[in-house]
Design an enzyme around this catalytic site. Structure first.
Site, short mmCIF file in Angstrom:
data_model
loop_
_atom_site.label_atom_id
_atom_site.label_comp_id
_atom_site.label_asym_id
_atom_site.label_seq_id
_atom_site.Cartn_x
_atom_site.Cartn_y
_atom_site.Cartn_z
N GLU A 117 11.67 4.15 4.10
CA GLU A 117 11.16 4.10 4.82
C GLU A 117 12.25 5.22 5.74
OE1 GLU A 117 13.95 0.61 6.63
OE2 GLU A 117 12.52 1.49 4.85
N HIS A 163 3.54 -5.46 2.71
CA HIS A 163 3.71 -4.24 2.54
C HIS A 163 2.10 -3.16 2.36
CE1 HIS A 163 7.65 -5.29 1.27
NE2 HIS A 163 7.09 -6.65 1.48
N ASN A 186 7.22 -5.31 7.52
CA ASN A 186 6.46 -5.28 5.76
C ASN A 186 6.71 -6.62 6.39
OD1 ASN A 186 6.43 -2.99 4.75
ND2 ASN A 186 7.78 -2.51 4.03
#
Length: 297
Positions: free
Chosen positions: A203, A172, A167
């Protein structure tokens, strides 16, 4: 008014259909049916003043005569069935048939809407997988079934390796696309209808495999891990290689089983973090005699 048309054949004769949503005050005789709460018939539609008809959008087929049959619930109009261009004038029998048909159609539409709302409540909007709450309920249901019938089940918990670094490096939005991809890969590896795949949070993903044993668990975990590796999703800032990978923790339940699912979730979580500790991109199985890594180091 949100227009729902009967079939795609409508698009051939009325190209305005896909874009014909409009404010009810501009809906002409449909607005009359909604306001009056009863059917409205115009057998001389072409002779009506434009302000009564409400006008037809470009691409709409010509209207000769029209019947609007409303569905009213709790004193409020919910839906209107519009029929047009019967060869003969609409009569009282047509009105009764239209009202009956409108009620049936509205029951179908209402059921579909209820199903859609339920799916939104139980489905993760990003990945399309089960939300955490829905997965927890499914796990409890399968746990109860396994206890009743004395059948085993396997739980796998997968976490994307170095996802924060992904990220930070790619942004993102790219991270969201990765979550979608990983969710799709895990779901494709669980083709049975009785399997359940969910987004556990962030995640982390979970996969529940009913009727699977401890002997099945390593193969199941490795199939998921290798499928993610084979997807070849580039990781711009991974210290362990150029492709994105996952670490998987696996737990299983067989008779005798405890009273709830928390211990199973905890075992899978501990095994997953052990896989991270041992170097990532591997799976670890929690057994009574300890934690076992696959493939063996």
């Amino acid at each position: 008014i949100e227009l729902a048309y009967w079939s795609k054949e409508v698009l051939r004769i009325c190209t305005a259909a896909p874009d014909a949503h409009y404010p009810i005050e501009a809906a002409g005789i449909w607005a009359d049916a909604a306001r009056l709460g009863r059917p409205v018939v115009h057998n001389d539609y072409e002779t009506l003043p434009e302000h009564v008809k409400g006008g037809l959008p470009e691409g709409h087929f010509p209207v000769i005569r029209h019947l609007a049959a409303p569905v009213v619930e709790g004193g409020e109009p919910r839906a209107i069935l519009g029929l047009g261009n019967k060869a003969d004038p609409y009569d009282d029998a047509d009105v009764r048939t239209a009202m009956l048909f409108a009620g049936g159609l509205w029951s179908v539409l209402r059921a579909r809407r209820s199903t859609a709302l339920e799916e939104r409540a139980t489905t993760d909007p990003l990945t399309g997988l089960m939300r955490r709450s829905a997965f927890d309920q499914r796990l409890q249901d399968e746990w109860d079934r396994a206890r009743r019938h004395g059948t085993p089940l396997v739980l796998l918990m997968a976490d994307i390796d170095h996802f924060k670094r992904f990220n930070d490096a790619a942004g993102h939005l790219a991270g969201d696309r990765v979550l979608e991809q990983i969710g799709g890969v895990l779901e494709s590896c669980s083709p049975r209808a009785i399997d359940a795949v969910g987004r556990f949070g962030g995640e982390e993903f979970v996969v529940l495999v009913p009727d699977a044993t401890c002997k099945d668990a390593p193969g199941l975990a490795e199939r998921l891990r290798l499928a993610v590796e084979a997807a070849r999703i580039a990781h711009p800032d991974s210290p362990d290689g150029e492709w994105l990978t996952v670490s998987i923790g696996t737990a299983h339940a067989e008779e005798p089983m405890g009273s709830d699912t928390r211990a199973l979730l905890r075992e899978a979580d501990v095994a997953m973090y052990e896989a991270k500790h041992r170097g990532r991109n591997r799976s670890v199985l929690s057994c009574a005699d300890g934690l076992h890594e696959f493939p063996e180091a």
